[in-house]
Write a protein that holds these residues in place. Structure first.
Motif, PDB file in Angstrom:
ATOM      1  N   GLN A  29       0.841  -1.184   0.000  1.00 24.80           N
ATOM      2  CA  GLN A  29       0.000   0.000   0.000  1.00 24.80           C
ATOM      3  C   GLN A  29       0.884   1.243   0.000  1.00 24.80           C
ATOM      4  O   GLN A  29       1.782   1.385   0.833  1.00 24.80           O
ATOM      5  CB  GLN A  29      -0.907   0.002   1.227  1.00 24.80           C
ATOM      6  N   GLY A  30       0.623   2.139  -0.932  1.00 19.33           N
ATOM      7  CA  GLY A  30       1.392   3.368  -1.029  1.00 19.33           C
ATOM      8  C   GLY A  30       1.103   4.307   0.132  1.00 19.33           C
ATOM      9  O   GLY A  30       0.072   4.192   0.810  1.00 19.33           O
ATOM     10  N   ARG A  31       1.993   5.248   0.347  1.00 17.23           N
ATOM     11  CA  ARG A  31       1.888   6.172   1.475  1.00 17.23           C
ATOM     12  C   ARG A  31       0.559   6.928   1.478  1.00 17.23           C
ATOM     13  O   ARG A  31      -0.055   7.085   2.514  1.00 17.23           O
ATOM     14  CB  ARG A  31       3.037   7.162   1.430  1.00 17.23           C
ATOM     15  N   ASP A  37      -8.267   1.537  -2.701  1.00 18.70           N
ATOM     16  CA  ASP A  37      -7.416   1.452  -3.887  1.00 18.70           C
ATOM     17  C   ASP A  37      -6.423   0.292  -3.775  1.00 18.70           C
ATOM     18  O   ASP A  37      -6.152  -0.395  -4.758  1.00 18.70           O
ATOM     19  CB  ASP A  37      -6.666   2.765  -4.112  1.00 18.70           C
ATOM     20  N   TYR A  38      -5.881   0.094  -2.576  1.00 19.80           N
ATOM     21  CA  TYR A  38      -4.958  -1.030  -2.362  1.00 19.80           C
ATOM     22  C   TYR A  38      -5.676  -2.357  -2.579  1.00 19.80           C
ATOM     23  O   TYR A  38      -5.146  -3.260  -3.227  1.00 19.80           O
ATOM     24  CB  TYR A  38      -4.354  -0.951  -0.952  1.00 19.80           C
ATOM     25  N   ILE A  39      -6.889  -2.470  -2.047  1.00 16.95           N
ATOM     26  CA  ILE A  39      -7.664  -3.700  -2.222  1.00 16.95           C
ATOM     27  C   ILE A  39      -7.910  -3.968  -3.702  1.00 16.95           C
ATOM     28  O   ILE A  39      -7.736  -5.090  -4.185  1.00 16.95           O
ATOM     29  CB  ILE A  39      -9.001  -3.628  -1.455  1.00 16.95           C
ATOM     30  N   GLU A  40      -8.298  -2.941  -4.447  1.00 18.38           N
ATOM     31  CA  GLU A  40      -8.560  -3.112  -5.880  1.00 18.38           C
ATOM     32  C   GLU A  40      -7.302  -3.572  -6.615  1.00 18.38           C
ATOM     33  O   GLU A  40      -7.352  -4.485  -7.434  1.00 18.38           O
ATOM     34  CB  GLU A  40      -9.076  -1.805  -6.483  1.00 18.38           C
ATOM     35  N   ILE A  60       0.037 -12.215   2.772  1.00 20.86           N
ATOM     36  CA  ILE A  60       0.715 -11.266   1.886  1.00 20.86           C
ATOM     37  C   ILE A  60      -0.068  -9.955   1.806  1.00 20.86           C
ATOM     38  O   ILE A  60       0.518  -8.873   1.812  1.00 20.86           O
ATOM     39  CB  ILE A  60       0.934 -11.885   0.493  1.00 20.86           C
ATOM     40  N   PHE A  61      -1.398 -10.040   1.755  1.00 19.88           N
ATOM     41  CA  PHE A  61      -2.228  -8.833   1.730  1.00 19.88           C
ATOM     42  C   PHE A  61      -1.983  -7.997   2.985  1.00 19.88           C
ATOM     43  O   PHE A  61      -1.744  -6.796   2.917  1.00 19.88           O
ATOM     44  CB  PHE A  61      -3.707  -9.208   1.631  1.00 19.88           C
ATOM     45  N   GLU A  62      -2.038  -8.635   4.158  1.00 17.94           N
ATOM     46  CA  GLU A  62      -1.860  -7.919   5.421  1.00 17.94           C
ATOM     47  C   GLU A  62      -0.446  -7.362   5.548  1.00 17.94           C
ATOM     48  O   GLU A  62      -0.251  -6.268   6.073  1.00 17.94           O
ATOM     49  CB  GLU A  62      -2.176  -8.837   6.594  1.00 17.94           C
ATOM     50  N   LYS A  63       0.531  -8.088   5.049  1.00 15.30           N
ATOM     51  CA  LYS A  63       1.919  -7.634   5.112  1.00 15.30           C
ATOM     52  C   LYS A  63       2.120  -6.376   4.280  1.00 15.30           C
ATOM     53  O   LYS A  63       2.957  -5.534   4.622  1.00 15.30           O
ATOM     54  CB  LYS A  63       2.831  -8.749   4.610  1.00 15.30           C
ATOM     55  N   GLY A  64       1.355  -6.213   3.212  1.00 20.93           N
ATOM     56  CA  GLY A  64       1.499  -5.046   2.337  1.00 20.93           C
ATOM     57  C   GLY A  64       0.787  -3.802   2.827  1.00 20.93           C
ATOM     58  O   GLY A  64       0.935  -2.732   2.234  1.00 20.93           O
TER      59      GLY A  64
END
Length: 90
Positions: A29-31, A37-40, A60-64
């Motif tokens: 996920q960007g700053r 948007d991250y989910i999409e 991996i999703f949670e780590k990002g």
């Protein structure tokens, strides 16, 4: 190099490579990126990955996620049972 070899070498590089579970690790996920948007962005990539189980995809999703968005650390939440369960909670 004959014409057949030239043709093959030229188009092999352009061949669409299937996504791997390792490629998901690069999605963070960007700053300034919203959770939506991250989910999409993550779900667009995760549907192309074959053979990975949901627990690994969830990890991996949670780590990002950015640290400020870590909904997973809420002690009242149970561990998600599937990727769709995790995304609906997010």
């Amino acid at each position: 190099m004959d014409l057949c070899e030239q043709f093959s070498s030229h188009f092999t590089a352009r061949k669409h490579q299937p996504k791997t579970i390792a490629s998901l690790g690069g999605i963070v996920q960007g700053r300034e990126e919203t959770l939506r948007d991250y989910i999409e962005r993550f779900t667009m990539e995760v549907v192309e990955v074959k053979g990975a189980d949901d627990k690994l995809k969830c990890f991996i999703f949670e780590k990002g996620l950015r640290a400020a968005v870590m909904f997973k650390e809420n002690p009242g939440l149970k561990e998600p049972q599937s990727m769709s369960d995790l995304l609906s909670r997010a």
